[in-house]
Design an enzyme around this catalytic site. Structure first.
Site, PDB file in Angstrom:
ATOM      1  N   HIS A  13       0.873  -1.181   0.000  1.00  0.00           N
ATOM      2  CA  HIS A  13       0.000   0.000   0.000  1.00  0.00           C
ATOM      3  C   HIS A  13       0.905   1.224   0.000  1.00  0.00           C
ATOM      4  CE1 HIS A  13      -3.678   2.345   0.802  1.00  0.00           C
ATOM      5  NE2 HIS A  13      -2.850   3.145   1.483  1.00  0.00           N
ATOM      6  N   CYS A  14       0.824   2.000  -1.067  1.00  0.00           N
ATOM      7  CA  CYS A  14       1.721   3.142  -1.240  1.00  0.00           C
ATOM      8  C   CYS A  14       1.058   4.397  -0.677  1.00  0.00           C
ATOM      9  CB  CYS A  14       2.058   3.335  -2.717  1.00  0.00           C
ATOM     10  SG  CYS A  14       3.224   4.690  -3.004  1.00  0.00           S
ATOM     11  N   PRO A  15       1.601   4.981   0.394  1.00  0.00           N
ATOM     12  CA  PRO A  15       0.989   6.210   0.937  1.00  0.00           C
ATOM     13  C   PRO A  15       1.203   7.421   0.051  1.00  0.00           C
ATOM     14  CG  PRO A  15       3.019   5.686   2.114  1.00  0.00           C
ATOM     15  CD  PRO A  15       2.768   4.540   1.173  1.00  0.00           C
ATOM     16  N   GLY A  26      -1.523   7.065  -2.411  1.00  0.00           N
ATOM     17  CA  GLY A  26      -2.789   6.877  -1.713  1.00  0.00           C
ATOM     18  C   GLY A  26      -3.598   5.710  -2.216  1.00  0.00           C
TER      19      GLY A  26
END
Length: 208
Positions: free
Chosen positions: A54-56, A59
């Site tokens: 999950h890439c912050p 998003g």
């Protein structure tokens, strides 16, 4: 039927992939057996097929249907950062030969600041691109590499069952494979569609 006779679904199920037995876990949130290489993201609250991470920064989860775009994004960002760094170094070098090094620092402080930012950014971005290039060539995901799903079994007969034993084939399978439709249905909007953009209430309409 009484609650005493209720039997919860099995937690795991075994399937054979390329002559290797792979266990599938049951997701109690999505009410299904997760397909191979699928993991449930606690942030998105969805099972993501071929879950990478999950890439912050973007998003969103990076998985089977958008990994090629994420890889193209970080690869192009690496070239852009390296290009800007080279241009700033060339600019400061030519300016220093004409006006002197100290005079250049005084007259172009923005270029010096940009040089420092690019110097520290280019290594992290190039390192990230190199790491994902290794993952593409090996047909691995970040989740599998961090957990060591197949690394502790290297050298034995049981290896990565998803690898095609060829760097070129792995790259083609990951980056140029068929674009499958999504398995999960699209989530509905919290408000029903209204004609002419009219809000269902006096509250501010959300920006979708």
């Amino acid at each position: 039927m009484g609650s005493s006779t209720y039997r919860p679904p099995a937690r795991t199920m075994e399937v054979v992939i390329n002559k290797y037995v792979v266990k599938l876990k049951y997701c109690y949130t999505c009410k299904m057996f997760r397909p191979p290489r699928t993991s449930h993201c606690s942030v998105c609250d969805n099972c993501v097929e071929r879950f990478d991470h999950h890439c912050p920064w973007v998003g969103n989860c990076v998985g089977k249907r958008n990994y090629r775009y994420f890889y193209a994004f970080i690869l192009s960002l690496s070239f852009l950062t390296a290009f800007i760094f080279a241009c700033v170094v060339t600019h400061l070098t030519l300016r220093s030969q004409r006006d002197g090094f100290l005079a250049t620092l005084k007259t172009t402080p923005a270029s010096v600041l940009e040089l420092v930012i690019c110097f520290f950014s280019v290594w992290s971005i190039l390192g990230l691109s190199g790491f994902h290039t290794y993952l593409v060539a090996s047909n691995l995901t970040t989740n599998e590499d961090i957990k060591g799903s197949w690394s502790n079994k290297r050298g034995s007969e049981f290896a990565n069952p998803y690898s095609h034993k060829s760097i070129l084939t792995n790259c083609c399978a990951v980056l140029c494979g068929p674009f499958y439709p999504r398995r999960m249905p699209a989530r509905t909007l919290p408000f029903p569609a209204q004609p002419d953009g009219i809000c269902p209430s006096s509250d501010v309409c959300p920006d979708f």
